[in-house]
Design a protein around this motif. Structure first.
Motif, PDB file in Angstrom:
ATOM      1  N   ALA A 254     -16.548  11.409  -2.402  1.00 17.08           N
ATOM      2  CA  ALA A 254     -16.166  12.709  -2.190  1.00 17.08           C
ATOM      3  C   ALA A 254     -14.567  12.394  -2.334  1.00 17.08           C
ATOM      4  O   ALA A 254     -13.829  13.478  -2.944  1.00 17.08           O
ATOM      5  N   LEU A 255     -13.733  11.453  -1.970  1.00 18.25           N
ATOM      6  CA  LEU A 255     -12.499  11.173  -2.196  1.00 18.25           C
ATOM      7  C   LEU A 255     -12.121  11.194  -3.568  1.00 18.25           C
ATOM      8  O   LEU A 255     -10.877  11.441  -4.019  1.00 18.25           O
ATOM      9  N   ARG A 256     -13.325  10.594  -4.387  1.00 17.39           N
ATOM     10  CA  ARG A 256     -12.552  10.389  -5.830  1.00 17.39           C
ATOM     11  C   ARG A 256     -12.097  11.696  -6.503  1.00 17.39           C
ATOM     12  O   ARG A 256     -11.510  11.579  -7.408  1.00 17.39           O
ATOM     13  N   GLU A 257     -12.931  12.916  -5.818  1.00 16.62           N
ATOM     14  CA  GLU A 257     -12.392  13.999  -6.692  1.00 16.62           C
ATOM     15  C   GLU A 257     -10.764  14.479  -6.493  1.00 16.62           C
ATOM     16  O   GLU A 257     -10.333  14.865  -7.474  1.00 16.62           O
ATOM     17  N   ASP A 258     -10.256  14.035  -5.554  1.00 16.28           N
ATOM     18  CA  ASP A 258      -8.741  14.164  -5.528  1.00 16.28           C
ATOM     19  C   ASP A 258      -7.878  12.866  -5.734  1.00 16.28           C
ATOM     20  O   ASP A 258      -6.842  12.809  -5.961  1.00 16.28           O
ATOM     21  N   PHE A 259      -8.617  11.664  -5.735  1.00 16.07           N
ATOM     22  CA  PHE A 259      -8.110  10.491  -6.044  1.00 16.07           C
ATOM     23  C   PHE A 259      -8.877   9.845  -6.980  1.00 16.07           C
ATOM     24  O   PHE A 259      -9.580   8.681  -6.615  1.00 16.07           O
ATOM     25  N   PRO A 260      -8.658  10.115  -8.286  1.00 17.36           N
ATOM     26  CA  PRO A 260      -9.392   9.189  -9.356  1.00 17.36           C
ATOM     27  C   PRO A 260      -9.097   7.860  -9.544  1.00 17.36           C
ATOM     28  O   PRO A 260      -9.653   7.118 -10.416  1.00 17.36           O
ATOM     29  N   ASN A 261      -7.990   7.587  -8.897  1.00 18.54           N
ATOM     30  CA  ASN A 261      -7.479   5.820  -8.895  1.00 18.54           C
ATOM     31  C   ASN A 261      -8.779   5.014  -8.936  1.00 18.54           C
ATOM     32  O   ASN A 261      -9.807   5.354  -8.234  1.00 18.54           O
ATOM     33  N   PRO A 262      -8.742   3.763  -9.369  1.00 17.81           N
ATOM     34  CA  PRO A 262      -9.802   2.924  -9.024  1.00 17.81           C
ATOM     35  C   PRO A 262      -9.591   2.376  -7.631  1.00 17.81           C
ATOM     36  O   PRO A 262      -8.391   2.596  -7.006  1.00 17.81           O
ATOM     37  N   HIS A 263     -10.669   2.170  -6.919  1.00 14.58           N
ATOM     38  CA  HIS A 263     -10.616   1.999  -5.358  1.00 14.58           C
ATOM     39  C   HIS A 263     -11.171   0.363  -5.313  1.00 14.58           C
ATOM     40  O   HIS A 263     -12.570   0.218  -5.832  1.00 14.58           O
ATOM     41  N   PHE A 264     -10.787  -0.345  -4.436  1.00 17.48           N
ATOM     42  CA  PHE A 264     -11.305  -1.709  -4.162  1.00 17.48           C
ATOM     43  C   PHE A 264     -11.599  -1.647  -2.640  1.00 17.48           C
ATOM     44  O   PHE A 264     -10.609  -1.785  -1.833  1.00 17.48           O
ATOM     45  N   LEU A 265     -12.961  -1.597  -2.340  1.00 16.41           N
ATOM     46  CA  LEU A 265     -13.426  -1.535  -1.044  1.00 16.41           C
ATOM     47  C   LEU A 265     -13.672  -3.101  -0.603  1.00 16.41           C
ATOM     48  O   LEU A 265     -14.698  -3.678  -1.153  1.00 16.41           O
ATOM     49  N   ILE A 266     -12.642  -4.006  -0.166  1.00 21.44           N
ATOM     50  CA  ILE A 266     -12.958  -5.658   0.039  1.00 21.44           C
ATOM     51  C   ILE A 266     -12.768  -5.899   1.389  1.00 21.44           C
ATOM     52  O   ILE A 266     -12.675  -7.152   1.731  1.00 21.44           O
ATOM     53  N   GLY A 267     -13.140  -5.049   2.317  1.00 28.39           N
ATOM     54  CA  GLY A 267     -13.368  -5.440   3.817  1.00 28.39           C
ATOM     55  C   GLY A 267     -14.355  -5.854   4.339  1.00 28.39           C
ATOM     56  O   GLY A 267     -15.613  -6.003   3.466  1.00 28.39           O
ATOM     57  N   PRO A 268     -14.490  -6.321   5.442  1.00 31.26           N
ATOM     58  CA  PRO A 268     -13.499  -6.297   6.525  1.00 31.26           C
ATOM     59  C   PRO A 268     -12.562  -7.803   6.061  1.00 31.26           C
ATOM     60  O   PRO A 268     -12.990  -8.779   6.060  1.00 31.26           O
ATOM     61  N   PHE A 269     -11.582  -7.394   5.911  1.00 32.17           N
ATOM     62  CA  PHE A 269     -10.530  -8.638   5.504  1.00 32.17           C
ATOM     63  C   PHE A 269     -10.612  -9.897   6.652  1.00 32.17           C
ATOM     64  O   PHE A 269     -10.581 -10.783   5.809  1.00 32.17           O
ATOM     65  N   HIS A 270     -10.699  -9.769   7.990  1.00 33.45           N
ATOM     66  CA  HIS A 270     -10.585 -10.808   8.536  1.00 33.45           C
ATOM     67  C   HIS A 270     -11.797 -11.661   8.734  1.00 33.45           C
ATOM     68  O   HIS A 270     -11.984 -12.728   9.122  1.00 33.45           O
ATOM     69  N   LYS A 271     -12.959 -11.159   7.960  1.00 35.85           N
ATOM     70  CA  LYS A 271     -14.123 -11.946   7.730  1.00 35.85           C
ATOM     71  C   LYS A 271     -13.843 -12.921   6.680  1.00 35.85           C
ATOM     72  O   LYS A 271     -14.647 -14.042   6.526  1.00 35.85           O
ATOM     73  N   PHE A 272     -12.881 -12.790   5.696  1.00 35.88           N
ATOM     74  CA  PHE A 272     -12.473 -13.645   4.584  1.00 35.88           C
ATOM     75  C   PHE A 272     -11.548 -14.853   5.360  1.00 35.88           C
ATOM     76  O   PHE A 272     -11.737 -16.055   4.988  1.00 35.88           O
ATOM     77  N   PHE A 273     -10.768 -14.452   6.308  1.00 36.54           N
ATOM     78  CA  PHE A 273      -9.791 -15.467   7.001  1.00 36.54           C
ATOM     79  C   PHE A 273      -9.737 -14.959   8.375  1.00 36.54           C
ATOM     80  O   PHE A 273      -9.107 -14.153   8.780  1.00 36.54           O
ATOM     81  N   PRO A 274     -10.728 -15.444   9.270  1.00 35.70           N
ATOM     82  CA  PRO A 274     -10.878 -15.132  10.640  1.00 35.70           C
ATOM     83  C   PRO A 274      -9.535 -15.592  11.497  1.00 35.70           C
ATOM     84  O   PRO A 274      -8.926 -16.590  11.195  1.00 35.70           O
ATOM     85  N   ALA A 275      -9.144 -14.750  12.600  1.00 30.09           N
ATOM     86  CA  ALA A 275      -8.417 -15.107  13.707  1.00 30.09           C
ATOM     87  C   ALA A 275      -7.246 -15.633  13.090  1.00 30.09           C
ATOM     88  O   ALA A 275      -6.736 -16.795  13.512  1.00 30.09           O
ATOM     89  N   LEU A 276      -6.262 -15.016  12.230  1.00 27.26           N
ATOM     90  CA  LEU A 276      -5.146 -15.229  11.779  1.00 27.26           C
ATOM     91  C   LEU A 276      -4.078 -15.055  12.725  1.00 27.26           C
ATOM     92  O   LEU A 276      -3.972 -14.003  13.420  1.00 27.26           O
ATOM     93  N   SER A 277      -3.139 -15.906  12.702  1.00 22.20           N
ATOM     94  CA  SER A 277      -1.827 -15.673  13.644  1.00 22.20           C
ATOM     95  C   SER A 277      -0.742 -14.608  13.036  1.00 22.20           C
ATOM     96  O   SER A 277       0.430 -14.764  12.992  1.00 22.20           O
ATOM     97  N   SER A 278      -1.389 -13.184  12.872  1.00 21.95           N
ATOM     98  CA  SER A 278      -0.424 -12.214  12.688  1.00 21.95           C
ATOM     99  C   SER A 278       0.094 -11.042  13.614  1.00 21.95           C
ATOM    100  O   SER A 278       0.815 -10.466  13.615  1.00 21.95           O
ATOM    101  N   SER A 279      -0.242 -11.851  14.866  1.00 23.27           N
ATOM    102  CA  SER A 279      -0.027 -11.126  16.128  1.00 23.27           C
ATOM    103  C   SER A 279       1.434 -11.115  16.377  1.00 23.27           C
ATOM    104  O   SER A 279       2.136 -12.056  16.373  1.00 23.27           O
ATOM    105  N   LEU A 280       2.136 -10.032  16.716  1.00 21.54           N
ATOM    106  CA  LEU A 280       3.699  -9.758  17.075  1.00 21.54           C
ATOM    107  C   LEU A 280       3.708 -10.073  18.283  1.00 21.54           C
ATOM    108  O   LEU A 280       4.945 -10.603  18.884  1.00 21.54           O
TER     109      LEU A 280
END
Ligand code: UDP
Length: 485
Positions: A254-280
């Motif tokens: 449905a989104l492609r109608e207004d956003f014809p750009n290529p879309h890359f759905l690569i989530g969930p990110f944290h499954k590739f790199f779990p529990a990273l120390s990005s916490s502020l």
């Protein structure tokens, strides 16, 4: 079918620019780690306000945008989000251009700029430097569709001369202003229930009340920001999503109608790199040792993210709802999140020891991904931020949703009505409803149904990040796409 991925040489450098909020910094840093694992060199361009800790990422180069941070600090609360977006997309655009120019002179293999969609002012910078710009949207696709609906639907409704639909009625201030008529704010409060629950044309799953509201104080301001954000996203080379195909395939189409750009759905990110120390903030590890003392699936984890704030009366309703439910709970109360208090002062005397009788534990900030993965965690009462929702899905933990603003509204609706993996509190914070819903999710048949549904989705998550899975393949495609510039 597996795609063959070209290899980035160590020299190919990507510059990533996150929005300076916890819920935006974490996924952007996770994305940076994912791309680093594909042999790209990484530069994180960041504001001095809410800057990430470089010590946790010795493999990245960090480049601060020259700015004192004071202006942003004063704009950082939610009431000022529009001013903050205006500020960073005007005042910081020249400093960003200067940073990028310098970097590109020093390192001619800078191949791409990846920014949060909210940095729409950087599209002209990227164009001027002939540097391809890709955007990362930290929410999911469904909520992005609702987010951009006021701009896209209004355009279409005008063109098709179908007049003002209910969505536009919500935003009537803008209409009336533009037609030079008297300004009469129409808000959800002034709409009757059937209007608020009506479905919106072309957005079949959504109801009017789920869609973003324009602040009565500055409807034109929000509309304009949305308009340039939509344009900046449409002009970007591609969009990267922290979601996965199996969850949102229909929404993507449905989104492609207004956003014809290529879309890359690569989530969930944290499954590739779990529990990273990005916490502020510092994560209180005693949360885990406290959970260790509890039987499987017996604890309700309660956290409302990094931005939501409460009035004292709401905070007390939460406390009494938890106490009356008689369930064990681990509750994150961020210092300063209750109006007029530093931390727990509004709680009744002896709340944890006497009233709750030791069934509860309160911390200032928790290692959330580890808490959700802990066997003792049975359900998650959340504000429905996308990172929290996705983290809960990945661990198969059903949710109780208390959404307040932005994408949280849509996430909560999808959790309760579309994916059926949790329940939404319908009356804000009211101790009776809270008690009933906690019992329903923790100890009822309904809880079991949510659990079964979410475990099904968790299985799909586990497959999509493995070789040949949808996110895995989409990541390969993204790498090839960047290397084709
Ligand atoms: N988080 C955390 N500890 C806490 C509460 C939250 O580490 O006690 C993390 C959580 O894992 C998530 C992020 O903060 O990654 C919150 O992002 P989300 O999109 O859910 O909400 P926001 O804070 O942007 O409203």
């Amino acid at each position: 079918m597996d795609t063959i991925t070209r290899k980035a040489s160590k020299g190919h450098r990507l510059v990533l620019l996150p929005l300076p909020y916890q819920g935006h910094i974490s996924p952007m840093l996770q994305l940076a780690n994912i791309l680093h694992s594909k042999d790209f060199s990484i530069t994180i361009l960041h504001t001095s306000f809410n800057s990430p800790n470089p010590n946790n990422y010795p493999h990245f180069m960090f480049l601060p945008i020259p700015d004192t941070g004071n202006e942003m600090h004063s704009l950082s609360d939610l009431k000022n989000i529009l001013q903050l977006l205006n500020y960073i997309n005007t005042e910081l655009v020249d400093p960003i251009r200067a940073c990028l120019e310098r970097l590109m002179k020093e390192d001619e293999r800078v191949v791409c700029l990846i920014t949060d969609v909210h940095w729409f002012g950087t599209q002209s910078v990227a164009d001027g430097l002939k540097l391809p710009r890709i955007v990362h949207r930290t929410s999911n696709i469904s909520s992005f569709r609702s987010f951009v609906a006021p701009v896209l639907l209004r355009d279409k409704e005008i063109r098709s001369a179908r007049g003002v639909n209910l969505l536009n009625k919500l935003n009537k201030i803008t209409w009336q202003k533009s037609k030079g008529k008297k300004v009469v704010p129409i808000t959800l409060k002034t709409m009757d229930k059937s209007e608020a629950s009506a479905s919106v044309s072309r957005l079949e799953t959504f109801e009017v009340k789920d869609l973003p509201k324009f602040l009565p104080s500055d409807p034109e301001g929000k509309y304009k920001i949305l308009e340039v954000m939509v344009k900046g996203t449409q002009e970007a080379r591609a969009i990267i999503w922290n979601t996965f195909k199996e969850l949102e395939e229909h929404e993507l189409e449905a989104l492609r109608e207004d956003f014809p750009n290529p879309h890359f759905l690569i989530g969930p990110f944290h499954k590739f790199f779990p529990a990273l120390s990005s916490s502020l903030r510092t994560q209180d590890q005693t949360s885990l040792s406290w959970l260790d003392k509890h039987p499987p699936k017996s604890v309700l984890y309660v956290s409302f993210g990094s931005l939501v704030r409460f009035e004292e009366s709401q905070f007390l309703e939460i406390a009494w709802g938890l106490a009356n439910s008689k369930q064990s709970f681990l509750w994150v109360v961020r210092p300063g999140s209750v109006e007029g208090s530093e931390w727990l002062e509004p709680l009744p005397d002896g709340f944890l020891e006497r009233i709750v009788e030791g069934r509860g534990y309160i911390v200032k900030w928790a290692p959330q991904q580890d808490v959700l993965a802990h066997p003792a965690t049975g359900a998650f009462w959340t504000h429905s931020g996308w990172n929290s929702t996705l983290e809960s899905i990945c661990e198969g933990v059903p949710m109780i949703c208390s959404s307040s603003f932005g994408d949280q509204l849509l996430n909560a609706r999808y959790v309760s009505d579309v994916w059926r993996i949790g329940v939404k509190l319908e009356n804000g914070f009211e101790r009776g409803e809270i008690e009933n819903v906690i019992k329903k999710v923790m100890a009822d048949e309904k809880g079991l149904e949510f659990k079964n549904n979410i475990i099904n989705i968790k299985r799909k998550v586990n497959l999509c990040v493995k070789k040949g899975g949808s996110s895995y393949s989409s990541l390969e495609d993204l790498v090839n796409y960047i290397l084709s510039f």
